[in-house]
Design a protein around this motif. Structure first.
Motif, short mmCIF file in Angstrom:
data_model
loop_
_atom_site.label_atom_id
_atom_site.label_comp_id
_atom_site.label_asym_id
_atom_site.label_seq_id
_atom_site.Cartn_x
_atom_site.Cartn_y
_atom_site.Cartn_z
N ASP A 98 -6.93 7.36 3.62
CA ASP A 98 -6.00 6.95 4.65
C ASP A 98 -5.43 5.55 4.41
O ASP A 98 -4.68 5.02 5.20
CB ASP A 98 -6.73 6.99 6.01
CG ASP A 98 -5.74 7.17 7.15
OD1 ASP A 98 -4.57 7.50 6.84
OD2 ASP A 98 -6.14 6.97 8.30
N GLU A 99 -5.82 4.94 3.34
CA GLU A 99 -5.40 3.56 3.07
C GLU A 99 -4.83 3.48 1.67
O GLU A 99 -5.11 4.33 0.84
CB GLU A 99 -6.61 2.63 3.09
CG GLU A 99 -7.05 2.15 4.43
CD GLU A 99 -8.37 1.40 4.29
OE1 GLU A 99 -8.44 0.51 3.41
OE2 GLU A 99 -9.33 1.75 5.00
N ARG A 144 4.41 3.37 8.96
CA ARG A 144 3.46 4.49 8.81
C ARG A 144 3.77 5.59 9.80
O ARG A 144 3.98 5.33 10.98
CB ARG A 144 2.04 3.99 9.08
CG ARG A 144 1.26 3.64 7.84
CD ARG A 144 -0.13 3.27 8.27
NE ARG A 144 -0.88 4.48 8.63
CZ ARG A 144 -1.84 4.97 7.86
NH1 ARG A 144 -2.17 4.38 6.76
NH2 ARG A 144 -2.48 6.06 8.24
N LYS A 170 -9.75 6.38 -1.28
CA LYS A 170 -9.63 6.36 0.17
C LYS A 170 -8.52 7.31 0.59
O LYS A 170 -7.49 7.41 -0.07
CB LYS A 170 -9.34 4.94 0.63
CG LYS A 170 -10.48 3.99 0.27
CD LYS A 170 -10.42 2.72 1.09
CE LYS A 170 -11.62 1.85 0.77
NZ LYS A 170 -11.24 0.63 0.03
N GLU A 228 0.83 -1.10 0.79
CA GLU A 228 0.88 -0.55 2.13
C GLU A 228 2.33 -0.27 2.51
O GLU A 228 3.21 -1.09 2.28
CB GLU A 228 0.28 -1.54 3.16
CG GLU A 228 -1.18 -1.82 2.97
CD GLU A 228 -1.43 -3.01 2.03
OE1 GLU A 228 -0.46 -3.51 1.41
OE2 GLU A 228 -2.61 -3.42 1.92
#
Ligand SMILES: [Zn+2]
Ligand SMILES: [Zn+2]
Ligand SMILES: [Zn+2]
Ligand SMILES: [Zn+2]
Ligand SMILES: [Zn+2]
Ligand SMILES: [Zn+2]
Ligand SMILES: [Zn+2]
Length: 1753
Positions: free
Chosen positions: A213-214, A224, A211, A220
């Motif tokens: 963007d994740e 951001r 992925k 996480e």
């Protein structure tokens, strides 16, 4: 700019975090927690995005440091449970280093394999291990690695012996394999396990993350930002140029940046090309995609969030870290292996290792490389886990390969390439076969990927698209894997192995069945085919499978049960194939010579035929094994022999052979080249073992089971010749009907081919199993027949022999039995020559000869026989007997059908008018008869008396033909032919046959009864009478031949003589005609002992006047050389040179400003003039040059090709010898010195010249514009009345000579300074003098280096060149402005005699004295022309010479350096004076210069310094004056005898105690000495402020090269490109002049030179060699010569293998060693300035060299 700012911000932002961070606390916290994953992931989520990827310009150093501090340190602390610096050290103590070396190879690194001990050629050693191993004494092979792969040292399975090098030899004490974990505490193991699990999991998570963007759960980022990267990925579809062009458009970067991006993408697999917010990156992406999607699939681009990229960066780092940590301990390594292979939650094949492998093709190149490396240092280094890993690898095999097919990356970056590390281990391979059924898996996977089939299920490669072809190339790597698995044959078979191998064989037969009969062809009649059908794919497949097929046979050969089963399976497969073939074949019956047979009607020329028959051929191979292993005799009941149908077995192989014959006969011309190529490969050494050879064997196998008559009739029928041979009637009818010449010709060729086939079926017995031979007999015979063609080099022989899967031909074992080795000279290569005793084994119809080989061999062997005075018959050799299974084949030779055929051909030969026969047909028939006779003879000789010999050819050949026609018997026909005039060529052979027949009769009679002894005795007498007669005839023939040869020799001798005479006419040199200088002239000038020869000074000898007449090479007219005559010129080549440079660091001069008047003693740049010595009229040359120019212009317009010479730059080739030239030197008469009257002494002359100079100064001032004249001029200096300053002398030269003076002057100026021509430039004369001096110096050095005497040893061309240079120098002032030249003289003299009006005179340490001498002497002419006092030039020259000699002595003493510690030498009385004088002068210098000069006590040392230091200068001076004045040199100087010093001094009018020059005139010279020594430059230089050159200057050599070439490869492999930070250079190239390594032929190291992009080599030549360079391209093992930007050539390297051959391109890999003679030859080319000339010759000889862009190298 934004980038720079953010870079600066990074550390400060982190500063607080960093300061508050405690490694220990973090680790202790981790030790407390239960869920380590969560904790560590949390930590990483927090820190990783803060360290990595904060701006477009990554700053790895600070990132790495931070990552080390914040991320790795806590992990290490946790791992050790204490400070890692102590913890890791403890681990290291208990480490058991692996016995495997495991060194991973870099691109270009040398690898070694032992040809005697390696299990297979993939077993290699690194250089360190190799040097410490036993194999360096063996026959080894050296190659350069393509990267990847590792050293197999320590792997006991890889080596038959010597598996360990000294370093990796295991200690006997710890040989017991204990568990590496035994040393660790359970706590430690647990911690280690935890941390490895987390880190490896993290790395796998991130690297396989898709992925953009994740992030994975738990990672996480806390905050951001809108920061993205536009990431560009590598593919193998787009070219560099496309990527560069696209990037420039998409992200607005310069070309340089784009190149750098593209390079990184290519190397690492991806690169961010833009950093910014999402929209910004997305824009770039769309531009890139749009721009690259037109022709192909678009470049892969992703817009990725910075935190994703950051974690991926750290994931790579983490893998590196793991690799690093396990290096401390084998225990850690084992734990990592455990963690990696532990089954994951998803069950089977879900371990982390599996996950990585299965995602391999989705990862970018950089990531793949990193994890492959980790696998290699962990899993592959631990023997237990290597096995487990291999099993996982095999389980995933199919998926991995399928992924690889879809992927477009090269195989080296695919995980599938690890197969070589796993499958080549024999035990592992066998384990994988039995447990994982690997053999079947590989073959199945392979077959699955070849989907194109025809209706019968056969492969179909016609109309293959590019895409499919690409896939086909990739799928071939599977065959490589299969080869690895099979490469080592089992020594023991288990039932399971048998079962799995046979299962694999079944699958393999399925594959072969798809190939049997593929790509069939049909003869094209009428029209030519429109499109050449695709044939290469099928042949590629065949070639790739060749070794596999051979290996499968070898596996079968190790076990009887396997062989029997395999044979059955193969036969079934063949039967199955044939059932599908029966395309409308109707049965017919053939009958001939009383025999008849049923067969089918089939015509190769009309129906489909295929060259691909792998199933038949495999069966043929197995059939031979039945015989070889004697299975056929021991277990016949187990074999399906009854199922064999011989006609079926031979049918398809026979068709294939007939196809070849028909192609030879020209019947398939309309089928185009594709068929010709297929036939070529069918016989080619790469394929023939499993194609042609096996077809022949199948015919042998089939024929051995058939009635020979039946066999031959079928053969005749398939050759479509049955109707010709079946009966005399048919023949006659055929003759009547066929007047068509083409058809007759075709049938003749077919008959020849068919006869040849019969010979092969009966005669080819050198495969063990067919004939009773050893394995090496076959290869011996192969070599023998190659050498019968001509002597060959080792590499040629290797190429002609088939290689086995280990790339061995087996040649070394047998070569010495059949050949002797002849070493090469300085050129050429070593050759093997056939041993004479082996010639009798020569078989003209050797089955591997092509027709061309055959005729060459025939010619060579006949010639040899003639030379030995033997008859020229080339009878067949004696053959080994057949093995029982094939024994019946000999009956073919005596069967009725064959005799019928032989009779028919002989009959035609008797009546040649019919025309339906050919000489080669007859020759073959004679050969067959010979074979039959020899067979009978052999059997008779070997049989015991009671054993009846069934073979009786002699009987059959004397029987007449069948009843109705009643033809004569074969024997009768032979006797009939014996004296046929039209068969003279075959006379010897027929005679040999008849003699053999007679011999056999004798044998038979002798064995039949002993009572016939008398009879046979009388017969013997008859024979001897007959022999006598023959001998007499032979003698006569021999005499006639000798006479003929003598006449021929005489004629060619005469011819040679004629050429030589004419050559001399052309090359008649100036010196030969110029009576004054030739060596032989000493006789004509009987020098009385007291009037010794002197070349300078008032007493110089005056050679008698003689006319000099030369011949123009262009118009052949003679011409006398006179000042007022037509100008004659010498073709010359002027070039800049650094050959003698003592200082390669001096930057090139600025050509516009540079003042070349004084040459520095470091000789860093000089101008060399050379000549080929060919003389022309100036006007003839001009006309020639204009013609060349015009032609060149036309040619360039038309073809845009270049020549080896650059006309625009004044270059041309000498019209006679094609030597590269760029100007001409005019020939001038000698200067006539006036006879001497009373001449002034030194003091007087110094005074006079001082006055003259003053006068000139004031005269010159007047010429200058007023403004620049200083106001305060001293009072007008009255010139001495005999010196008229404004007198303009008359120019003695004719207009053409004047013109040529200008031509050569400006050429030297232009080339020497690299400037545009300017006839007015005052530096022109200086350049000419300088070139004269430089050329003299270089020739003087050359003579010393070559150990040749000073005079008499130079080729005329160099003598001529020097003379004309010297004389030109003394005349060139007449073409220049006189005050300018006088100005030069004044400034030159001022360097010695201080002149207040000359500014900035150099210090004497900065002046090369020979250059000064030459310039000052040659410029003096301009001053002397205005002197009418009667002062002789000679006197002045002598004064100048003495003065400069003294200055040189001072120079030498100043630079002599400290006394070496040597034993005080006992010096004879003779040199006391010299030593004393040297001491005195030295001490004077010390008082003047002061402490900078060391104290030297020994006069002996000083005198020796002076003597050796000044010798080159004196020799140079002698050459100079000799050529200037033409005084012959004393005979002592024509040899290398002792006492040269005195003779040389005498010739130069010097005292042999040189110091007298100073001490004799001390009061005059002391003031000068004072001036020299107080020059500020002296102190500066002596204290190390400048380049201090000491004398004598050593000759420069090319760099020392190592004896072993691999040392160079190793050196080059560690060389990195200096411009692209640590990248490997693709073409590392070594400058042989200075030893620099360069990154050649690559974008990265191109630089701009004079407005053009040039490669590193060209750029280097301009700094190092003034445009000329000599390099060694290390990877290619090739010498490269470069000159300027456009000229270059390759030259044989000075490295040879043991067979006396170079290996350009390093293809063969034999060890290479330095050949000193060849290296010296290159050095000599360099020293004599012939590199450019050599390039010219090479380019003239090979025009393709002209087209190469040399400047890009
Ligand atoms: Zn090694
Ligand atoms: Zn080793
Ligand atoms: Zn060895
Ligand atoms: Zn001429
Ligand atoms: Zn020439
Ligand atoms: Zn160099
Ligand atoms: Zn480079």
């Amino acid at each position: 700019m934004a980038a720079a700012e953010s870079d600066r911000e990074v550390p400060s932002a982190l500063c607080t975090e960093f300061l508050n961070f405690s490694v220990k606390d973090t680790a202790s916290k981790w030790l407390q927690v239960t869920d380590l994953y969560k904790e560590v992931y949390h930590h990483l989520a927090r820190y990783v995005p803060k360290i990595y990827c904060l701006g477009p310009n990554l700053n790895p150093q600070s990132e790495d440091l931070l990552a080390q501090m914040l991320l790795q340190a806590p992990l290490e602390w946790y791992l050790c449970g204490e400070d890692p610096s102590t913890g890791l050290a403890k681990l290291e103590q208990n480490n058991q280093p692996s016995q495997l070396c495991g060194h991973v190879f870099k691109v270009g690194e040398p690898t070694y394999s032992c040809r005697e001990c390696a299990a297979d050629p993939t077993c290699v050693l690194c250089m360190q291990c190799f040097l410490g191993s036993v194999h360096k004494e063996h026959r080894y092979r050296m190659t350069t690695s393509g990267g990847g792969g590792f050293c197999d040292c320590g792997d006991t399975e890889a080596w038959k012996k010597g598996p360990y090098c000294q370093k990796h030899e295991p200690n006997i004490s710890d040989s017991c394999q204990e568990d590496p974990l035994a040393h660790l505490s359970t706590d430690m193991i647990a911690r280690c396990y935890n941390v490895f699990s987390v880190v490896l999991k993290y790395a796998v998570d991130m690297l396989t993350w898709d992925k953009e963007d994740e992030l994975p759960p738990g990672l996480e980022p806390p905050d951001r930002s809108d920061t993205y990267y536009c990431m560009l990925f590598n593919d193998e579809v787009h070219t560099y140029e496309q990527v560069i062009y696209t990037l420039q458009k998409a992200v607005n970067c310069t070309q340089k940046e784009a190149v750098s991006f593209a390079t990184t993408v290519d190397r690492d697999g991806r690169k961010s090309v833009r950093f910014g917010d999402f929209a910004f990156c997305e824009l770039a992406k769309s531009v890139i995609v749009r721009n690259t999607s037109r022709q192909s699939k678009p470049l892969r681009v992703q817009v990725m969030h910075s935190s994703v990229v950051a974690h991926q960066c750290f994931a790579l780092k983490a893998l590196h870290w793991l690799g690093h940590v396990i290096g401390y301990s084998d225990a850690l390594r084992r734990i990592l292996c455990q963690v990696g292979l532990e089954r994951g939650p998803e069950g089977e094949n879900s371990s982390l290792v599996d996950t990585l492998m299965l995602c391999d093709s989705k990862m970018w190149k950089g990531a793949r490389n990193v994890y492959h490396q980790l696998f290699m240092s962990s899993l592959l280094m631990d023997l237990k886990y290597k096995k487990l890993f291999a099993i996982q690898f095999a389980k995933n095999y199919r998926r991995l390969q399928t992924d690889f097919m879809e992927d477009d990356h090269e195989r080296v970056v695919s995980v599938t390439s690890l197969s070589v590390q796993l499958f080549t281990v024999p035990t592992m391979a066998r384990m994988l076969i039995t447990e994982e059924n690997l053999m079947t898996t590989i073959i199945r996977t392979f077959v699955d990927h070849l989907r194109h089939r025809d209706l019968q299920g056969r492969f179909q490669f016609e109309r293959y698209t590019a895409q499919q072809a690409f896939k086909f190339r990739r799928v071939q790597s599977l065959i490589g894997d299969l080869k690895y698995v099979l490469i080592s044959r089992p020594t023991e078979w288990s039932d399971q192995l048998r079962e799995k191998f046979l299962e694999g064989l079944d699958t393999f037969l399925e594959l072969l069945k798809c190939m049997q009969g593929m790509d069939p062809v049909v003869r094209q009649v009428g029209q030519h085919i429109e499109m050449e059908p695709e044939w290469e794919a099928a042949f590629t497949l065949q070639m790739k499978l060749t070794h596999i097929i051979s290996m499968i046979q070898e596996w079968c050969a190790t076990d009887e049960r396997v062989l029997i089963e395999a044979y059955k399976k193969c036969l079934t497969a063949l039967t199955h194939c044939h059932s599908g073939f029966a395309d409308g074949e109707q049965p017919i019956t053939l009958s001939m010579c009383g025999h008849s047979v049923d067969t089918i009607r089939y015509c190769v020329s009309q129906e489909k035929v295929s060259i691909h028959l792998p199933v038949s051929r495999l069966l043929a191979g197995l059939h031979v094994l039945l015989s070889k292993m004697e299975v056929a005799y021991r277990f016949p009941e187990q074999l399906p022999l009854s199922e064999l149908s011989p006609p079926m077995l031979i049918e398809h192989p026979l068709r294939c052979l007939v196809l070849c014959a028909q192609v030879h006969a020209g019947m398939w011309r309309r089928n185009g080249f594709s068929l010709v190529n297929q036939i070529y490969y069918y016989h080619n050494v790469k394929c023939r073992v499993e194609m042609f050879d096996k077809d022949l064997i199948m015919l042998q196998a089939g024929a051995s089971m058939m009635d020979p008559n039946h066999f031959l009739m079928i053969v005749l029928s398939r050759f479509e010749l049955y109707h010709i041979f079946s009966s005399a009637e048919c023949r006659k009818r055929y003759n009547r009907e066929n007047a068509n010449k083409d058809v007759v010709q075709q049938n003749n060729t077919l008959t020849e081919e068919m006869l040849h086939l019969i010979m092969m079926v009966v005669g080819e017995r050198f495969e063990s199993g067919i004939g009773q031979v050893e394995g090496c007999d076959e290869i011996k015979r192969e070599i023998l027949h190659q050498l019968c063609i001509r002597p060959m080099a080792h590499s040629e022989l290797v190429k002609a022999l088939p290689e086995n899967e280990n790339k061995e031909t087996g040649m070394e074992r047998v070569i010495d039995c059949v050949a002797s080795f002849k070493k090469p000279g300085v050129t050429g290569r070593g050759l093997y020559e056939l041993r004479p005793e082996c010639a009798k084994q020569f078989n003209l119809y050797f089955h591997h000869y092509s027709r061309a080989d055959q005729s060459k061999a025939e010619e060579a062997q006949r010639k040899l026989k003639r030379q030995n005075g033997e008859d020229t018959a080339l009878p067949p050799p004696v053959l080994p007997p057949f093995c029982p299974l094939f024994a019946s084949l000999v009956n073919i030779l005596q069967c009725d059908v064959l005799l019928g055929m032989l009779g028919a051909v002989l009959q035609w030969a008797v009546e040649p008018s019919a025309g339906h026969w050919s000489e080669s047909m007859l020759q073959r028939v004679l050969h067959l008869i010979g074979m039959a006779l020899l067979e009978e003879q052999q059997q008779l000789e070997n049989s015991s008396e009671d054993n009846d010999v069934y073979f009786n050819f002699t009987l059959k050949m004397s029987r007449p033909g069948e009843a109705p026609s009643n033809t004569a018997s074969v024997l009768a026909l032979l006797e009939n032919l014996q004296n046929a005039p039209h068969l003279e060529v075959h006379e010897d052979m027929i005679r040999w046959l008849l003699k053999t027949v007679a011999g056999i009769k004798t044998l038979r009679e002798r064995s039949a009864s002993t009572s016939t002894v008398t009879a046979s005795g009388s017969r013997g007498q008859e024979e001897t009478a007959c022999d006598k007669d023959k001998a007499e005839r032979k003698r006569k023939a021999e005499m006639a031949r000798l006479r003929r040869e003598k006449v021929m020799a005489q004629m060619s001798e005469m011819q040679r003589h004629f050429i030589n005479e004419n050559k001399e006419l052309f090359q008649q040199s100036l010196e030969e005609l110029d009576a004054s200088t030739s060596t032989s002239l000493d006789h004509r000038y009987p020098a009385s002992p007291d009037a010794a020869l002197a070349c300078v000074g008032p007493r110089r000898s005056r050679p008698r006047e003689k006319r000099q007449v030369v011949t123009c090479i262009l118009c052949q007219e003679e011409q006398e050389i006179r000042a007022d005559g037509k100008a004659m010129v010498l073709a010359a080549f002027v070039q800049r040179s650094t050959v003698m440079s003592k200082n390669r660091t001096r930057p090139p001069h600025d050509p516009k400003r540079y003042d070349p008047l004084f040459m520095h003693p470091d000789l860093s740049f000089g101008t060399h003039t050379g000549s080929c010595g060919h003389i022309m009229h100036s006007h003839c040359w001009q006309r020639y040059f204009e013609a060349v120019q015009a032609k060149e212009q036309r040619r360039q317009q038309r073809l845009r090709v270049h020549t080896s010479y650059d006309v625009g730059n004044g270059e041309f080739l000498c019209p006679l010898c094609e030597c590269l030239s760029n100007t001409v030197i005019p020939l001038l008469p000698r200067t006539m010195g006036s006879s001497s009257c009373e001449q002034p002494g030194l003091g007087q002359w110094l005074k006079t010249s001082g006055q003259q100079i003053k006068a000139m100064h004031s005269a010159h001032r007047k010429l200058q514009p007023v403004s620049t004249v200083e106001e305060t001029v001293e009072e007008e200096c009255p010139a001495p009345e005999v010196f008229t300053v404004d007198y303009i002398p008359t120019n003695p030269y004719s207009s053409t000579i004047k013109e040529m003076l200008t031509t050569f002057g400006s050429a030297t100026y232009k080339v020497g300074l690299k400037v545009h021509p300017n006839e007015q430039d005052p530096r022109i004369p200086i350049m000419c003098w300088s070139s004269c001096a430089y050329t003299i110096q270089s020739i003087e050095r050359l003579l010393v280096d070559e150990k040749k005497p000073l005079f008499g040893s130079l080729p005329c061309r160099q003598d001529d060149c020097l003379s004309s240079l010297a004389r030109f120098g003394s005349a060139c002032w007449t073409a220049a402005c006189q005050p300018t030249v006088q100005g030069h003289f004044i400034r030159l003299l001022a360097a010695l005699i201080p002149d207040p009006q000359v500014e900035a005179s150099p210090c004497i340490l900065d002046v090369d004295m020979l250059h000064l001498l030459v310039s000052v002497v040659l410029s003096y002419g301009s001053v002397h022309s205005q002197d009418s006092s009667g002062l002789s030039v000679d006197a002045v020259q002598l004064h100048l010479f003495h003065l400069i000699t003294v200055a040189h002595m001072v120079q030498i003493l100043l630079t002599s350096g400290p006394e070496e510690v040597t034993m005080e030498q006992e010096s004879g009385e003779a040199e006391r004076g010299e030593e004393e004088g040297a001491c005195r002068l030295y001490n004077t210098l010390r008082t003047l210069v002061g402490s900078s000069l060391p104290e030297v006590g020994s006069g002996w040392h000083l005198w020796r310094c002076v003597k050796t230091g000044i010798l080159p200068y004196l020799r140079g001076a002698a050459l100079f004056f000799h050529h200037l004045h033409g005084v012959p040199a004393p005979p002592e100087l024509h040899a290398l005898c002792p006492g040269q010093w005195e003779v040389l001094c005498g010739y130069l009018s010097l005292p042999s105690n040189l110091l007298q020059l100073f001490h004799g005139q001390q009061e005059l010279l002391e003031p000068l000495l004072h001036g020299w020594c107080t020059h500020p430059g002296i102190q500066q230089t002596l204290q190390g402020g400048g380049v201090l050159v000491s004398f004598p200057r050593e000759s420069n050599s090319l760099i020392d090269l190592p004896d072993d070439y691999s040392a160079l490869i190793n050196q080059a492999s560690s060389f990195t490109c200096p411009k692209s930070g640590g990248d490997k250079s693709r073409a590392p190239t070594l400058c042989l002049v200075c030893g620099s390594m360069l990154c050649s032929q690559s974008y990265c190291c191109q630089t701009e030179l004079e407005g053009e992009d040039v490669g590193a080599c060209t750029a280097h030549t301009f700094a190092c060699g003034a445009g000329v360079g000599i390099f060694l391209r290390v990877r290619e093992s090739q010498v490269l010569f470069l000159a300027g930007k456009t000229k270059g050539c390759f030259y044989a390297p000075p490295y040879l293998d043991d067979y006396g051959e170079t290996d350009q391109g390093l293809r063969r890999g034999n060890p290479l060693h330095l050949c000193h003679e060849r290296y010296r030859k290159i050095q000599k080319l360099w020293r004599q300035h012939s590199i450019t000339e050599e390039i010219g010759h090479a380019q003239e000889a090979n025009q393709t060299l002209v087209g190469i862009d040399w400047q890009h190298l």
